[in-house]
Design an enzyme around this catalytic site. Structure first.
Site, mmCIF file in Angstrom:
data_model
loop_
_atom_site.group_PDB
_atom_site.id
_atom_site.type_symbol
_atom_site.label_atom_id
_atom_site.label_comp_id
_atom_site.label_asym_id
_atom_site.label_seq_id
_atom_site.Cartn_x
_atom_site.Cartn_y
_atom_site.Cartn_z
ATOM 1 N N HIS A 23 0.707 -1.235 -0.099
ATOM 2 C CA HIS A 23 0.101 -0.010 0.118
ATOM 3 C C HIS A 23 0.831 1.263 -0.030
ATOM 4 C CE1 HIS A 23 -4.095 1.301 0.175
ATOM 5 N NE2 HIS A 23 -4.047 2.112 1.137
ATOM 6 N N ASP A 198 -5.704 11.337 -1.193
ATOM 7 C CA ASP A 198 -5.057 11.546 0.254
ATOM 8 C C ASP A 198 -3.594 11.606 0.158
ATOM 9 O OD1 ASP A 198 -4.364 11.431 2.844
ATOM 10 O OD2 ASP A 198 -5.280 9.325 3.272
ATOM 11 N N GLU A 224 -7.561 15.105 0.846
ATOM 12 C CA GLU A 224 -7.437 14.771 1.982
ATOM 13 C C GLU A 224 -5.854 15.070 2.746
ATOM 14 O OE1 GLU A 224 -8.688 10.975 2.884
ATOM 15 O OE2 GLU A 224 -7.636 10.568 4.779
ATOM 16 N N LYS A 273 -11.650 8.079 12.686
ATOM 17 C CA LYS A 273 -10.896 6.598 12.708
ATOM 18 C C LYS A 273 -11.112 6.334 14.438
ATOM 19 C CE LYS A 273 -7.898 6.929 8.973
ATOM 20 N NZ LYS A 273 -6.379 7.201 8.740
ATOM 21 N N GLU A 327 -14.078 3.886 4.235
ATOM 22 C CA GLU A 327 -13.096 3.221 3.469
ATOM 23 C C GLU A 327 -12.891 1.912 4.133
ATOM 24 O OE1 GLU A 327 -10.098 6.313 3.182
ATOM 25 O OE2 GLU A 327 -9.350 5.386 5.096
HETATM 26 MG MG MG Z 1 -5.869 9.518 5.276
#
Ligand code: MG
Length: 373
Positions: A23, A198, A224, A273, A327
């Site tokens: 990622h 992002d 973002e 989050k 997400e």
């Molecule tokens: Mg982020």
């Protein structure tokens, strides 16, 4: 209902689960996610689980799986033993008063307590906490393979499965490449898909300003965290010079930072989050404050398993407005899971679990399989 659910044991372990592909983000390209799993058992034999996900060390924030485990084992767990898990709010507040910071550690503990409480009362978390506004959340898939061709192929594949929202990770290479990448994705995927970007704090003010002007053509839903988390004045300046809504992620860590963002007019949307905010109760409090100030909501992730994703899903169910979806794609990107039955995806959306507590049965053999030795 029997006697009250008194906490008897609190155990932790670190679990390392590889991702199906690296990622790629501005700060690195993790290949696996490191989890701290928290297992709380009551005298009556009820077991609740919580988790905190991190990317190979203190990379996204200051906490790593190793520090989280030590903080829980040495400081948080001893205070929990012998206490009633149903009183999770005062219990968590006590931990908050006693020990500073370490929101990931606290969130993992709270998650396990909420799971125990829900199982004891026989209710899913979203019912326990007042009722769901929605049972399906729109899902954004993050394109972060590091190769634009792979990203396009991946997006096309996800579109065949009903996905219509994609987030591109930026800030790992030159700004021009990021701008060109979003334009190419817009051309390749068509005008209907939702595109977001992002930067994970990867730009300075000048690059960000230039990028924002050039990104407008590709019509992203939002940009973002283009700037370092502390640069709220910079975010505010960008926000007033661009038509693209700005989202704060790393800049939001608690109610104080939310207040600062509101005061500085530094963002249009907040990314929630549970781990960075120190748990669900704190996340709900921040959301009330920010939503009251007119900020939109989005649910971010740290690439959680089905267990962590479930906790975030219950949180998402509880928000009166969830403007930009979530997400919570962790279970789809991870090469393994610790759930007997993973969370369910359907037509580009993810379903809020309906079972008691978090609604996920942890498969302890899977935990053992991925447990760090
Ligand atoms: Mg982020």
């Amino acid at each position: 209902m029997g006697t009250e659910p008194v906490i008897e044991t609190v155990n932790t372990c670190i679990v390392d689960i590889p991702m199906k592909r690296p990622h790629v983000m501005s700060f690195g390209a993790p290949t696996e996610v490191n989890f701290v799993m928290v297992r709380v058992q009551t005298r009556g034999g009820i077991v609740g689980w919580g988790e905190a996900a991190t990317f190979q060390g203190p990379t996204w924030s200051e906490e790593s799986a190793e520090t989280i485990q030590v903080v829980i084992d040495r400081y948080l767990a001893p205070l929990l033993k012998g206490r009633n898990a149903l009183l999770y709010n005062p219990l968590m507040e006590e931990l908050e008063q006693r020990f500073r910071g370490n929101p990931f550690a606290k969130a993992a503990v709270e998650m396990a307590l909420l799971d125990v409480a829900g199982r004891y009362l026989g209710q899913p978390l979203h019912v326990l906490l007042g009722g769901a506004f929605r049972m399906k959340l729109d899902l954004s898939w993050s394109l972060a393979s590091g190769s634009i061709d792979t990203d396009i192929a991946e997006a096309r594949h996800m579109m065949t499965r009903g996905h219509r929202i994609f987030k591109i990770k930026m800030g790992a290479g030159p700004v021009e490449k990021d701008v060109a990448k979003l334009a190419l994705l817009r051309r390749e995927l068509g005008p209907e898909v939702g595109l977001r970007a992002d930067v994970n704090q990867g730009w300075d003010r000048r690059s960000a300003l230039r990028a924002l002007r050039e990104l407008e053509e590709s019509r992203p839903d939002f940009l973002e965290q283009p700037l370092p988390k502390w640069d709220l004045a910079g975010l505010s300046e960008l926000r007033h010079k661009s038509a693209i809504p700005l989202m704060a992620d790393e800049s939001l860590s608690d109610a104080h930072s939310a207040l600062d963002i509101v005061r500085e007019e530094a963002a249009d949307i907040l990314s929630y989050k549970l781990t960075k905010l120190g748990g669900l109760a704190r996340a709900l409090a921040v959301h009330r404050l920010a939503a009251g100030a007119g900020l939109g909501a989005y649910i971010g992730c740290m690439i959680e398993t089905s267990l962590g994703s479930a906790a975030y899903l219950h949180f998402g169910a509880l928000l009166p407005r969830l403007d930009y979806g979530c997400e919570l794609f962790g279970p789809l990107l991870l090469a393994g899971d610790i759930a007997a039955k993973p969370v369910t995806y359907e037509d580009g959306r993810v379903l809020v679990p309906e079972g008691p507590g978090l609604g996920i049965e942890v498969d302890e053999a899977q935990v053992e399989k991925y447990r760090r030795r």
